[in-house]
Each structure stands twice: as C-alpha cells, then as structure tokens.
Scaffold this active site. Structure first.
Site, PDB file in Angstrom:
ATOM      1  N   THR A  28      60.914  91.036  -7.150  1.00  0.00           N
ATOM      2  CA  THR A  28      60.815  90.071  -8.239  1.00  0.00           C
ATOM      3  C   THR A  28      60.656  88.666  -7.691  1.00  0.00           C
ATOM      4  OG1 THR A  28      62.260  91.482  -9.533  1.00  0.00           O
ATOM      5  CG2 THR A  28      62.000  89.212 -10.298  1.00  0.00           C
ATOM      6  N   ASP A  50      65.901  87.657  -5.556  1.00  0.00           N
ATOM      7  CA  ASP A  50      66.935  87.148  -4.662  1.00  0.00           C
ATOM      8  C   ASP A  50      66.558  85.803  -4.058  1.00  0.00           C
ATOM      9  OD1 ASP A  50      69.514  87.575  -3.621  1.00  0.00           O
ATOM     10  OD2 ASP A  50      68.632  87.990  -1.663  1.00  0.00           O
ATOM     11  N   GLN A  51      65.491  85.188  -4.559  1.00  0.00           N
ATOM     12  CA  GLN A  51      65.086  83.893  -4.019  1.00  0.00           C
ATOM     13  C   GLN A  51      66.165  82.862  -4.292  1.00  0.00           C
ATOM     14  OE1 GLN A  51      62.905  85.757  -5.671  1.00  0.00           O
ATOM     15  NE2 GLN A  51      61.721  86.316  -3.852  1.00  0.00           N
ATOM     16  N   HIS A  52      66.490  82.137  -3.266  1.00  0.00           N
ATOM     17  CA  HIS A  52      67.535  81.136  -3.373  1.00  0.00           C
ATOM     18  C   HIS A  52      67.242  80.149  -4.497  1.00  0.00           C
ATOM     19  CE1 HIS A  52      71.034  79.155  -1.862  1.00  0.00           C
ATOM     20  NE2 HIS A  52      70.388  78.015  -1.717  1.00  0.00           N
ATOM     21  N   ARG A  55      67.842  81.543  -7.967  1.00  0.00           N
ATOM     22  CA  ARG A  55      69.267  81.762  -8.207  1.00  0.00           C
ATOM     23  C   ARG A  55      69.967  80.455  -8.528  1.00  0.00           C
ATOM     24  NH1 ARG A  55      72.364  85.344  -4.114  1.00  0.00           N
ATOM     25  NH2 ARG A  55      71.362  84.024  -2.582  1.00  0.00           N
TER      26      ARG A  55
END
Ligand SMILES: Nc1nc2c(ncn2[C@@H]2O[C@H](COP(=O)(O)OP(=O)(O)OP(=O)(O)O)[C@@H](O)[C@H]2O)c(=O)[nH]1
Ligand SMILES: [Mg+2]
Length: 161
Positions: A28, A50-52, A55
C-alpha cells in the site's frame, strides 16, 4: 484503523472482509478508506501502508478513531521487536487512551508461525482483557487473536471482541 508493519497482511485482510476472498495485492502506498459491514455493524476502516510519512499524517486522526486493529506477521520472528516498538507507542498514545486495540497474529496458516503464547510474550502482552473467565473492566479492551487472512480464519472472533 488497520496498522502494522509492511507485509503484515493489512490490505489482504481488508480485502477479505470486504469482498469475501483474498487477492494478490501490492504494498500500500496511498492510504485507503473502505466501508465494510461486519455482523451488521458498519466499519469505516483506514488501511495505512507502512510509509513513515503517511503514518505521521494519519496520527492526527487518532482521536477520531473508535479502535485500532494491529496486525503482526506471526511467522516473521525477526520483526517482532519492531512491531513491539510500534505497538508500545500506540498503547502509550494519549489520543488513543481507552480505545479498543485488537492485535491479530496473522499468517498462522504458515508452518513458521509462532503460537499465541510466543507472540504474546514477544510483544509483552501478558495482561489482556477479552479471554479471561472474568473480563477485565478497568483496562482498555485489548486482546490477541491468531488468524489467517488468506484462509479466512480467526479474525472474526477478534472483530466481535
Ligand atoms: N500465508 C499467508 N500470507 C498472507 C496472509 N495475509 C497476507 N499474506 C501475504 O502477505 C503479503 C503482504 O500482504 P499485504 O496485505 O499486502 O500486507 P500489508 O500489511 O497491507 O503491507 P503494506 O501495504 O506494505 O503495509 C502478501 O503476499 C499476502 O498475500 C495470510 O493470512 N497467510
Ligand atoms: Mg497494504
């Protein structure tokens, strides 16, 4: 909101909940919002990659959430400590105080999957509220369920919890 490390199976589970079957998905990149009806309850679920950056951007919505589903790949022992760091941050986040937190040990169809006990101990989740003889009422609802998004097993109990 569905959270967890990359490749934990968040999008797969969301797809199964929405469409009743799994699919081959790519990681994603853009967060998506899906409406899913489970047992006559309408859930609006945000699936974060899970991209910083995404998030961080989505933390601003923490106070609007009704709960969090945190997925862990139960065969990926090397990353349990990484999951624990994220989970501890969620548990400590004031904006999520008192909100239900469901931890799913996903991929328990795989031969390398750990047991629920092992996962609990790796994540430091010894005191949970949903499975004891007497439900704990002085804590936020917090429970661990093992599941397989692909085999469509185990998560339903957790969603009901
Ligand atoms: N064996 C097994 N594989 C699974 C299961 N759930 C997901 N997978 C696989 O794990 C990989 C990652 O799944 P995704 O649903 O894309 O993971 P994600 O958490 O959305 O990952 P990001 O979008 O990168 O954050 C895919 O190859 C899935 O087919 C499961 O229950 N069992
Ligand atoms: Mg995804």
């Amino acid at each position: 909101m569905f959270l967890g490390l990359d490749s934990a199976g968040k999008s797969t589970l969301l797809h199964v909940l929405k469409h009743g079957r799994s699919a081959t998905l790519t990681p994603t990149i853009h967060p998506t919002l899906e409406e899913v009806n489970i047992a006559n309850v309408n859930f609006r679920i945000i699936d974060l990659g899970d991209q910083h950056s995404s998030r961080l951007a989505f933390q601003q919505y923490f106070s609007d959430l009704d709960g969090i589903v945190f997925l862990v790949d139960s065969q990926d022992r090397d990353r349990f400590s990484e999951s624990k760091v994220d989970l501890d941050a969620l548990l400590a986040d004031q904006r999520l105080e008192g909100k239900p937190l469901l931890i799913l040990g996903n991929k328990n169809d795989t031969s390398g999957a750990v047991s629920e006990e092992e996962l609990r101990s790796a994540l430091g989740l010894t005191q949970t509220t949903g499975k004891g003889d007497v439900p704990l009422t002085d804590m936020r609802p917090l429970e661990v369920f093992m599941c397989s998004a692909i085999l469509k097993q185990g998560y339903e109990e957790g969603m009901h919890f």
